[in-house]
Design a protein around this motif. Sequence first.
Motif, mmCIF file in Angstrom:
data_model
loop_
_atom_site.group_PDB
_atom_site.id
_atom_site.type_symbol
_atom_site.label_atom_id
_atom_site.label_comp_id
_atom_site.label_asym_id
_atom_site.label_seq_id
_atom_site.Cartn_x
_atom_site.Cartn_y
_atom_site.Cartn_z
ATOM 1 N N THR A 1 42.125 44.525 43.839
ATOM 2 C CA THR A 1 41.049 44.595 42.856
ATOM 3 C C THR A 1 39.808 45.177 43.530
ATOM 4 O OG1 THR A 1 39.802 43.330 41.220
ATOM 5 C CG2 THR A 1 40.246 42.239 43.302
ATOM 6 N N PHE B 1 32.708 43.121 38.820
ATOM 7 C CA PHE B 1 33.240 42.491 37.627
ATOM 8 C C PHE B 1 34.730 42.163 37.755
ATOM 9 C CE2 PHE B 1 35.118 42.731 33.385
ATOM 10 C CZ PHE B 1 34.401 41.723 32.774
ATOM 11 N N ASP B 2 35.505 43.081 38.346
ATOM 12 C CA ASP B 2 36.949 42.870 38.452
ATOM 13 C C ASP B 2 37.267 41.622 39.265
ATOM 14 O OD1 ASP B 2 37.159 45.163 37.054
ATOM 15 O OD2 ASP B 2 37.663 46.429 38.783
ATOM 16 N N ALA C 1 39.825 33.648 36.330
ATOM 17 C CA ALA C 1 41.168 33.420 35.802
ATOM 18 C C ALA C 1 41.930 32.470 36.696
ATOM 19 C CB ALA C 1 41.900 34.762 35.689
ATOM 20 N N THR D 1 30.391 32.647 40.427
ATOM 21 C CA THR D 1 31.463 31.926 39.743
ATOM 22 C C THR D 1 31.370 30.425 39.979
ATOM 23 O OG1 THR D 1 32.894 32.230 41.657
ATOM 24 C CG2 THR D 1 33.067 33.866 39.918
ATOM 25 N N ARG E 1 35.309 39.162 39.862
ATOM 26 C CA ARG E 1 34.812 37.990 39.150
ATOM 27 C C ARG E 1 35.855 37.501 38.148
ATOM 28 N NH1 ARG E 1 29.707 40.030 37.203
ATOM 29 N NH2 ARG E 1 29.497 40.527 39.399
ATOM 30 N N SER E 2 36.449 38.453 37.427
ATOM 31 C CA SER E 2 37.462 38.067 36.438
ATOM 32 C C SER E 2 38.645 37.411 37.125
ATOM 33 C CB SER E 2 37.955 39.290 35.661
ATOM 34 O OG SER E 2 36.926 40.185 35.447
#
Lengths: 204, 194
Positions: free
Chosen positions: B111, B115-116, B123, B167, B118-119
Motif C-alpha cells: 500500500t 489515505f491508503d 480495516a 488512527t 489509513r484505510s
Amino acid sequence: MGKVRPKKHAPHTDMTAMTDVAFLLLTFFIMTATFKSNEAEITTPSSISQIKVPDDHIMVISIDKAGKVFFGVDAKPVRAAMLDNIGQAKGITFTDTEKAKFSLQTSFGFPLNQLKPWLNMSKEQMPQVKQPGIPVDSTGASELADWVYAARKADNQLRIALKGDNLSKFPVFKDVLANLQSQNINKFNLITGSEQAPAGYTNE
Amino acid sequence: MAAIEESGGGGHGKGDGKVRAKKMSTRVDMTPMVDLGFLLITFFMLATTMSKPTSMTLAVPDKTDDQDQEKTEPLKASKVLTLFMGANDDVYYLDGVAADDDKAEASLKTTRYGFDLRSVIFASAKRINAANPKDEKGNDPFVVVIKPTAVSTYKNMVDVLDEMAITKSKRYALVETLTDSEKKLLGDKIVPKN
C-alpha cells in the motif's frame, strides 16, 4: 482680481489610513519574527502533532538528506561549556578565541579532530567549508554520544530534539537512536512541520 | 508635495479688516514614512519563518536494564498488523499473519502512505478488535508492529507514527530488527540499491 481662478491644487491623498495599516502589519511582523538560521538545509516531514518545539534548553540533532549528522545547542554559554567538557574528556584544550567562535555556531558537523582547524579559520571562511558531519555508528559510543554527554553536563535541563530530513535513510536515524539510548535517553522530540489533520479526525 | 502645505488664502476674507494669524495646515506629508514602513514590512515578511515547527514525542523502551522487565507473553500474530516500510514510499503489510506462516507470501500486500495506509489500519483494527476480546486491562487487542527497513526514509517513519496518531492506535511498536523469515519474505525489496 475680478476673475475667479480655480485654485491649483496638487492631488493629495490622505495616507493616514494606509499608514495605520502598514505600521500595524509592521508591528505584527516585528513581534513574530524568528529569523531563519542559515544552518544545513533540512526539510522536515510534517505531522498532525500540535506540540510546539520548546524554545529554550534544547539540543537539536539534525540529519541532512545525505545522512550527515549535525549537532547544536541553543544557548551560547552552554555551547562554550560543552566545548570545555568535551575538551576535558578528550584531552584537547581550546583557546578562548576558539571557544568564542564556537559559541557563535548554531550547529556544526565536524569530527573532533577536524574541529580545531575549522575554528581557527577566519569568520568568512568558516561557512564555506563543507561539514562532513559528526561520526555516528550503531555501537552507541561514537562522537555524537560524547557531544550529547558533554552538552548534558553543561546544562542538565536540556531536552533533545531530532530533526531529520525527508530523504535521510532510516539506518542513520537508528544509529542516532542507539547513541541516545546508550545514555539512557529514551524520550525525545521529533521536529516536524505542521499539517492539517485529515477530515473526521478529532483530538480527544 | 511640500513637507508642510500652506493653506491657501485662509485669512483673506472679504473686507474683514481684522488681521488674523495665518493658519498653518497641520498636514504632514507622510510619503517617506510610508515608504519606509512598507520597506520594513517587506523585509520582515521575507525574513521570518512563519510556520513554527511542531514536534512529536517519541518514547522508546529502555534498552539497558532488561532484568527487571516484566515478562510479557509474545504477541499473537492474529492480533498484529505488521507494517514493513519499503523503498519509494511503499508499505508492505501483513494483516494478522505471521511472517513464518505458509500463507505469508500470499497475504503480503502493498500500500502507500496517507489515505491508503489509513484505510488498511482502520480495516485491520476493526477486524481484529471484533474477533478478539479486550485484555484484562481493557485495552484493545489490536497491535501494530512497525518495521522500518534499510531502504525506508525518516519521512516514512514520521508518516507511520503520524498515522498511529490519526488512527488512534494506542499500541504500536517500532521494531528495528527483521527476523529471518521476514527477510526471506521481503527478499530484495529491502536491499539498498547502491
